[in-house]
Design a protein around this motif. Structure first.
Motif, PDB file in Angstrom:
ATOM      1  N   UNK A  86       0.827  -1.208   0.000  1.00 42.24           N
ATOM      2  CA  UNK A  86       0.000   0.000   0.000  1.00 42.24           C
ATOM      3  C   UNK A  86       0.860   1.255   0.000  1.00 42.24           C
ATOM      4  N   UNK A  87       1.917   1.253   0.803  1.00 40.78           N
ATOM      5  CA  UNK A  87       2.785   2.436   0.883  1.00 40.78           C
ATOM      6  C   UNK A  87       3.511   2.656  -0.453  1.00 40.78           C
ATOM      7  N   UNK A  88       3.994   1.582  -1.067  1.00 43.63           N
ATOM      8  CA  UNK A  88       4.686   1.711  -2.361  1.00 43.63           C
ATOM      9  C   UNK A  88       3.725   2.196  -3.440  1.00 43.63           C
ATOM     10  N   UNK A  89       2.521   1.645  -3.480  1.00 41.73           N
ATOM     11  CA  UNK A  89       1.544   2.041  -4.488  1.00 41.73           C
ATOM     12  C   UNK A  89       1.203   3.526  -4.379  1.00 41.73           C
ATOM     13  N   UNK A  90       1.263   4.061  -3.146  1.00 39.15           N
ATOM     14  CA  UNK A  90       0.957   5.477  -2.929  1.00 39.15           C
ATOM     15  C   UNK A  90       2.201   6.357  -3.063  1.00 39.15           C
ATOM     16  N   UNK A  91       3.363   5.726  -3.307  1.00 44.19           N
ATOM     17  CA  UNK A  91       4.613   6.479  -3.413  1.00 44.19           C
ATOM     18  C   UNK A  91       5.091   7.030  -2.081  1.00 44.19           C
TER      19      UNK A  91
END
Length: 186
Positions: free
Chosen positions: A110-115
């Motif tokens: 989730x954190x990676x997908x949101x940058x």
């Protein structure tokens, strides 16, 4: 008669307990998670004793599980926090059993997908969970990254009933309540 045991997530301890308990021909088994040694899997299968795996869903036909996808749950919670405008969400975890690591994967996804993924906001320690470990890991987080959005810190598998005075002073007024991990014992 109910037999209960604690294995500290150690396969050899679980194997010994299963061997002992199965000798009593129990009516059924409730075991934590799906992660087992080959010996444990073979003992359970050979026993013909009904077995339910708790805390996870079982993807294999004929294996019964009551629980949830740890990865999906952590990803959904993190996405919810991101949708509410949070960006510096920390993941703090001890006793790195498979469920803790599945939650870490969901958090990271989730954190990676949101940058927004920052490895400095992740503190993992394989030591058994305790109040002292929770305090030490939270201190470590605050040393590495002094401004996480503290009300939204994941505390996974950590027992934090009371915080040492130094940490309590840092958090005073910032944290009304830490959100629960999925198997918190606090």
């Amino acid at each position: 008669q109910t037999l209960m045991g604690v294995t500290h997530y150690q396969p050899a301890e679980e194997d010994a307990l299963l061997r002992s308990y199965l000798a009593h021909r129990p009516a059924g088994l409730l075991v934590t998670g799906l992660d087992r040694s080959d010996a444990a899997r073979q003992m359970i299968a050979a026993s013909d004793v009904p077995c339910v795996h708790l805390m996870e869903t079982a993807p294999t036909p004929g294996v019964y599980g009551v629980g949830l996808s740890q990865m999906d749950a952590a990803r959904t919670l993190t996405e919810h926090l991101l949708q509410r405008g949070r960006r510096r969400i920390a993941y703090v975890a001890g006793q790195l059993d498979p469920r803790v690591m599945q939650r870490a994967e969901g958090y990271r996804a989730a954190m990676c997908a949101a940058g927004c993924y920052d490895p400095q906001l992740e503190v993992l320690d394989p030591a058994s969970t305790s109040m002292a470990l929770g305090a030490r890991l939270l201190e470590s987080l605050l040393e590495r990254h002094p401004d996480p959005e503290l009300p939204k810190v994941f505390i996974s598998e950590l027992v934090i009933d009371e915080l040492p005075p130094a940490i309590a002073a840092i958090l005073d007024g910032l944290v009304a309540a830490l959100p629960p991990g999925f198997t918190d014992r606090a």
